[in-house]
Design a protein around this motif. Structure first.
Motif: not given
Length: 450
Positions: A175-182, A189-191
């Motif tokens: 599904g995809g998972k947000t691991i950090s933010t730029l 932007y979500d990474i």
């Protein structure tokens, strides 16, 4: 059918529809909107067809015929797809109010979806055999393959891995998972980490996902869970707190009340549902049934109030009943007008009947009041008084009723936006006023002093 396959059909659909000279433009929308207000699955195509002005059409085809021709053409060239037609605004309103845009929605409500689908398929077969049924289908799509991952908790515990860690790994991979933010100035932007499509769709790739254990060893997902494809529900609709499967059908060439009555009788004979399960009849028929109950209260109340006001006016039961006869004139004329134009009774027609009751009684009041005045204040012969009063009031009746009739003719023959509501209402009023105009001047005078 997946959303990718559905989108693949969109150009072909546009090409098929756009070839007809009556079509101005064709817009296809695949999927659903982002705010979640559409109660549809993502693999759905909505086709918005814009028509040219009716005056540019040839006289050899009507709108309903054009719709049927296009649907037949689409189903012949794309046989695996079901097509249904409607109007965008009314469809949205009916979906919000009744849960379905169809003329009739038969919902099987319960818990066991497989058993409910079998009952729904039986109901659909019954509905298809009834005269007037069109576009009969089950609203919810059938089962589709889904990837099932059953975590083996004992194996996970043996390697010292939490179930939540396995779930997070599956979520990140598929599904995809947000691991950090730029952060880029004021922008953010979500990474997100996620498997590539070719790996997400492969059970072998999912089985080879490595999950870190408590001692640092990487354990393949295949040792921690049973990964396989199953047949699962594409979407689950609910009615209250229970699940629902809906058979939808449009009704053509038959009134909704008679159609539903016949369908109910056949369904009750052929379909039995266990305790705790229900069969509910809804859609636009539900709106008609609800309006019919309101009209069943409103119309008698209107007649009673008219009678009371007339009796207060005349202080004479005979004159009151003679004036009330105008309601029968109007009722008969409205029914005949509907039959002549091939319309069935609906909410719009019901409102028209309520409207003409008051106007027709007004015509009777003019005649009876004039006759009473002539008799009381003038000493002429009774026959002369009747003739004089009738002639005088005939001009008033003509000016009132003919103006109303002529003014409603454009609405009765309209074909633009909202005409489906205007035509039955205007037809009923024109028919009722015409019959009142014909019978009231002829029958009321001799009855008043007969």
């Amino acid at each position: 059918m997946s959303i990718q396959e559905n989108a693949k059909y969109a150009p072909k659909i546009r090409k098929i529809i756009a070839k007809y000279p009556q079509i101005s433009y064709v817009i296809t929308q695949t999927g659903r909107n982002d705010d979640g207000t559409d109660p549809f699955p993502a693999n759905r195509n909505e086709i918005l067809v814009g028509l040219k002005d009716y005056k540019l059409w040839s006289d050899t085809i009507a709108k309903k015929d054009l719709v049927e021709i296009i649907k037949t053409d689409l189903q012949q060239q794309i046989p695996s797809v079901q097509f249904s037609s409607g109007q965008p605004i009314i469809d949205q309103v009916m979906e919000i109010v009744n849960g379905s845009a169809a003329d009739l929605a038969i919902s099987v409500v319960g818990d066991d979806l497989q058993m409910m689908r079998k009952k729904a398929e039986t109901i659909a077969q019954i509905a298809k055999k009834i005269d007037g049924a069109a576009n009969v289908n089950i609203e919810q799509e059938g089962e589709q393959e889904q990837l099932a991952i059953d975590i083996n908790r004992e194996e996970a515990a043996r390697f010292g891995i939490n179930v939540s860690d396995i779930q997070n790994m599956i979520e990140a991979a598929i599904g995809g998972k947000t691991i950090s933010t730029l952060y880029d100035g004021t922008k953010r932007y979500d990474i997100v980490v996620r498997f590539l499509p070719e790996y997400r769709n492969s059970t072998d790739a999912v089985k080879n996902i490595l999950v870190p254990s408590s001692n640092g060893a990487l354990i393949p997902m295949s040792q921690l869970a049973d990964i396989h494809f199953v047949q699962g529900q594409t979407n689950i609709y609910r009615y209250g707190s229970k699940r629902m499967i809906t058979v939808r059908t449009n009704i053509k060439g038959m009134d909704q009340g008679s159609f539903v009555k016949e369908l109910r009788e056949k369904v009750e004979k052929s379909v039995t549902v266990p305790k705790g399960y229900n069969i509910i009849y809804g859609g636009q028929y539900e709106n008609l049934e609800r309006a019919g109950k309101q009209l069943a209260f409103t119309i008698p109340l209107t007649v009673i109030m008219v009678f009371l006001f007339l009796f207060m006016l005349y202080k004479n039961f005979q004159h009151t009943m003679i004036t009330m006869c105008c309601i029968l004139f109007a009722l008969g004329g409205g029914i005949v007008a509907l039959l002549l134009r091939g319309y069935y009774f609906n909410v719009s027609a019901g409102v028209g009947f309520v409207s003409i009751f008051g106007i027709s009684v007004m015509a009777g009041v003019l005649l009876v009041s004039a006759l009473n005045r002539k008799t009381i204040f003038e000493k002429n012969d009774l026959q002369e008084n009747v003739l004089t009063a009738s002639k005088e009031q005939l001009r008033a009746l003509l000016s009132i009723l003919i103006v109303a009739i002529v003014g409603l003719i454009p609405a009765a023959i309209s074909s633009g936006i909202g005409s489906d509501v205007q035509r039955p209402l205007a037809t009923v009023i024109i028919g009722g006023l015409t019959s009142t105009l014909l019978f009231a001047p002829i029958l009321i005078p001799p009855c008043t002093f007969g």
